[in-house]
Design a protein around this motif. Sequence first.
Motif, PDB file in Angstrom:
ATOM      1  N   ALA A 154       0.921  -1.236   0.184  1.00 44.16           N
ATOM      2  CA  ALA A 154      -0.046   0.175   0.095  1.00 44.16           C
ATOM      3  C   ALA A 154       0.850   1.315   0.119  1.00 44.16           C
ATOM      4  CB  ALA A 154      -0.930  -0.075   1.474  1.00 44.16           C
ATOM      5  N   ASN A 155       2.094   1.206   0.631  1.00 42.99           N
ATOM      6  CA  ASN A 155       2.923   2.379   0.587  1.00 42.99           C
ATOM      7  C   ASN A 155       3.413   2.737  -0.613  1.00 42.99           C
ATOM      8  OD1 ASN A 155       4.799   4.100   2.056  1.00 42.99           O
ATOM      9  ND2 ASN A 155       6.310   2.597   1.319  1.00 42.99           N
ATOM     10  N   LEU A 156       3.741   1.540  -1.511  1.00 39.66           N
ATOM     11  CA  LEU A 156       4.183   1.558  -2.850  1.00 39.66           C
ATOM     12  C   LEU A 156       2.830   2.331  -3.584  1.00 39.66           C
ATOM     13  CD1 LEU A 156       6.010  -1.078  -4.794  1.00 39.66           C
ATOM     14  CD2 LEU A 156       4.324   0.263  -5.787  1.00 39.66           C
ATOM     15  N   GLN A 217      12.886  -3.364  13.843  1.00 37.45           N
ATOM     16  CA  GLN A 217      11.795  -3.359  13.046  1.00 37.45           C
ATOM     17  C   GLN A 217      10.890  -2.554  13.627  1.00 37.45           C
ATOM     18  OE1 GLN A 217      10.752  -5.423   9.936  1.00 37.45           O
ATOM     19  NE2 GLN A 217       9.701  -3.501  10.249  1.00 37.45           N
ATOM     20  N   PHE A 218      10.583  -2.504  15.013  1.00 37.15           N
ATOM     21  CA  PHE A 218       9.997  -1.384  15.572  1.00 37.15           C
ATOM     22  C   PHE A 218      10.347  -0.091  15.259  1.00 37.15           C
ATOM     23  CE2 PHE A 218       8.997   1.178  19.566  1.00 37.15           C
ATOM     24  CZ  PHE A 218       7.578   1.236  18.965  1.00 37.15           C
ATOM     25  N   GLY A 219      11.550   0.136  15.318  1.00 36.65           N
ATOM     26  CA  GLY A 219      12.088   1.396  15.170  1.00 36.65           C
ATOM     27  C   GLY A 219      12.002   1.880  13.635  1.00 36.65           C
ATOM     28  N   ILE A 220      11.927   0.803  12.695  1.00 37.73           N
ATOM     29  CA  ILE A 220      11.673   1.132  11.250  1.00 37.73           C
ATOM     30  C   ILE A 220      10.048   1.608  11.143  1.00 37.73           C
ATOM     31  CG2 ILE A 220      11.704   0.351   8.961  1.00 37.73           C
ATOM     32  CD1 ILE A 220      13.840  -1.402   9.629  1.00 37.73           C
ATOM     33  N   TYR A 221       9.198   0.816  11.902  1.00 38.04           N
ATOM     34  CA  TYR A 221       7.776   1.234  11.827  1.00 38.04           C
ATOM     35  C   TYR A 221       7.414   2.648  12.484  1.00 38.04           C
ATOM     36  CZ  TYR A 221       6.255  -3.641  10.981  1.00 38.04           C
ATOM     37  OH  TYR A 221       6.275  -4.600  10.423  1.00 38.04           O
ATOM     38  N   VAL A 222       8.221   2.950  13.286  1.00 40.10           N
ATOM     39  CA  VAL A 222       8.010   4.387  13.913  1.00 40.10           C
ATOM     40  C   VAL A 222       8.529   5.272  12.738  1.00 40.10           C
ATOM     41  CG1 VAL A 222       8.712   6.043  15.551  1.00 40.10           C
ATOM     42  CG2 VAL A 222       8.218   3.616  16.281  1.00 40.10           C
ATOM     43  N   GLN A 224       8.674   5.054   9.500  1.00 36.71           N
ATOM     44  CA  GLN A 224       7.664   4.964   8.604  1.00 36.71           C
ATOM     45  C   GLN A 224       6.318   5.653   8.568  1.00 36.71           C
ATOM     46  OE1 GLN A 224       7.806   0.717   7.679  1.00 36.71           O
ATOM     47  NE2 GLN A 224       9.145   0.828   6.076  1.00 36.71           N
ATOM     48  N   CYS A 225       5.737   5.494  10.212  1.00 40.79           N
ATOM     49  CA  CYS A 225       4.508   6.172  10.441  1.00 40.79           C
ATOM     50  C   CYS A 225       4.805   7.684  10.465  1.00 40.79           C
ATOM     51  CB  CYS A 225       3.999   5.428  11.580  1.00 40.79           C
ATOM     52  SG  CYS A 225       4.753   5.841  12.983  1.00 40.79           S
ATOM     53  N   ILE A 226       5.959   8.039  10.790  1.00 43.72           N
ATOM     54  CA  ILE A 226       6.201   9.782  10.570  1.00 43.72           C
ATOM     55  C   ILE A 226       6.145  10.030   9.276  1.00 43.72           C
ATOM     56  CG2 ILE A 226       8.176  11.203  11.104  1.00 43.72           C
ATOM     57  CD1 ILE A 226       8.875   9.656  13.605  1.00 43.72           C
ATOM     58  N   GLY A 227       6.831   9.400   8.399  1.00 48.52           N
ATOM     59  CA  GLY A 227       6.844   9.729   6.986  1.00 48.52           C
ATOM     60  C   GLY A 227       7.535  10.770   6.922  1.00 48.52           C
ATOM     61  N   ILE A 228       8.680  10.831   6.863  1.00 50.56           N
ATOM     62  CA  ILE A 228       9.726  11.954   6.243  1.00 50.56           C
ATOM     63  C   ILE A 228       9.812  11.932   4.672  1.00 50.56           C
ATOM     64  CG2 ILE A 228      12.117  12.879   6.591  1.00 50.56           C
ATOM     65  CD1 ILE A 228      12.287  11.408   9.622  1.00 50.56           C
ATOM     66  N   THR A 229       9.576  13.127   4.220  1.00 55.51           N
ATOM     67  CA  THR A 229       9.715  13.352   2.887  1.00 55.51           C
ATOM     68  C   THR A 229      11.243  12.808   2.256  1.00 55.51           C
ATOM     69  OG1 THR A 229      10.498  15.684   2.954  1.00 55.51           O
ATOM     70  CG2 THR A 229       8.173  15.146   2.808  1.00 55.51           C
ATOM     71  N   ALA A 257      -0.509   5.761   6.442  1.00 59.57           N
ATOM     72  CA  ALA A 257       0.043   6.051   7.757  1.00 59.57           C
ATOM     73  C   ALA A 257      -0.685   5.372   8.840  1.00 59.57           C
ATOM     74  CB  ALA A 257      -0.103   8.143   7.642  1.00 59.57           C
ATOM     75  N   VAL A 258      -1.904   5.338   8.636  1.00 62.16           N
ATOM     76  CA  VAL A 258      -2.659   4.654   9.906  1.00 62.16           C
ATOM     77  C   VAL A 258      -2.174   3.262   9.981  1.00 62.16           C
ATOM     78  CG1 VAL A 258      -5.017   4.021  10.470  1.00 62.16           C
ATOM     79  CG2 VAL A 258      -4.514   6.195   9.836  1.00 62.16           C
ATOM     80  N   LEU A 259      -1.918   2.621   8.657  1.00 60.74           N
ATOM     81  CA  LEU A 259      -1.628   1.109   8.741  1.00 60.74           C
ATOM     82  C   LEU A 259      -0.102   1.023   9.360  1.00 60.74           C
ATOM     83  CD1 LEU A 259      -2.676   0.032   5.232  1.00 60.74           C
ATOM     84  CD2 LEU A 259      -3.786  -0.620   7.396  1.00 60.74           C
ATOM     85  N   PHE A 260       0.631   1.950   9.166  1.00 61.30           N
ATOM     86  CA  PHE A 260       2.190   1.972   9.651  1.00 61.30           C
ATOM     87  C   PHE A 260       1.965   2.239  11.229  1.00 61.30           C
ATOM     88  CE2 PHE A 260       4.191   3.098   5.495  1.00 61.30           C
ATOM     89  CZ  PHE A 260       4.646   1.947   5.499  1.00 61.30           C
ATOM     90  N   THR A 261       1.277   3.097  11.652  1.00 56.94           N
ATOM     91  CA  THR A 261       0.984   3.349  12.815  1.00 56.94           C
ATOM     92  C   THR A 261       0.303   2.139  13.696  1.00 56.94           C
ATOM     93  OG1 THR A 261       0.500   5.799  12.715  1.00 56.94           O
ATOM     94  CG2 THR A 261      -0.161   4.913  14.786  1.00 56.94           C
TER      95      THR A 261
END
Length: 322
Positions: A154-156, A217-222, A224-229, A257-261
Amino acid sequence: MKSGGERRQLMDPAVTQARQAAPPGLEEYNPFTDAQTAPRAAAPAVSTQPAIMKPTEEPPAYSQTKEQPQGAAELLRRQEELERKAAELDRREREMQTLSASGGRKNNWPPLPENFPVGPCFYHDITVDIPVEFQKTVQIMYYLWMCHTGTLLANLVGCMAWFFVDVSRGVDFGLSILWFMLFTPCSYVCWYRPLYGAFRSDSSFRFFLFFFVYICQFGIYVIQCIGITSWGTSGWISALTCLNKNVPVGVIMIIVAVLFTSLATMSLIMFKKIHALYRTTGASFERAQQEFASGVMSNKTVQAAAANAASRAAQGAFKEQP
């Protein structure tokens, strides 16, 4: 004739009172003369029946009569659970015997078609490999991995839609493809398979490997949900930025973003749950070290390398001798 002493005794008030209190006929009683003539009184009959004591109060009611049904229900529940576990173990043993008779277990994951050029790489069957008490946890982690893969897809899609709206976002679209192709297999191999093997063989080393990788992996999720451009993720910052330019694409990115959160939240919950289960299995860091050492020493590649190094060292020492 009574003597003076006898008259004085008869006149004594104590004697007079005792004679008046005596039963009639006692004065005329003579044991020497009446013993032969007077019949002996019959002895009272003695009862041969045992003495029976009658309680004055009713005995108190048994205090556990109400608790007995509950205890019986608890015993029945435990018996049913033990029977269910025994049936599960019998089924697993029969399946293992069937697999060994057919030439061993065949890899069945990923489920690819038979005519596909690449075959399955792993054997995956939770009901066969995992103990009954841990099967639900492993299934949840497997579904979480599937959600992880779907969220990357979905992110893609979100980054591709953002690229169609804003051509300058090609970096995000390219990185989203890279993250999908990289994190999908790596997540399965690096944290799901160690968890699967840890519960299958009660391996402390695999547990430690899972904890180390999964916290990353939890750090990567955080992130990704922040979504830095320009980082290839449709997080909150990227979604709100795109929402100002195109509302439909912004809504798609908000959903991502909701899914990543949600993934970050569920990962933290499952991490705590698995850590609590890990503490009940008796695993420890010392045991993990022993497993790692024994695994390394039993590896054929390591043994061959050690043998070659030893032989070279021996040859070098032999050549150095005069």
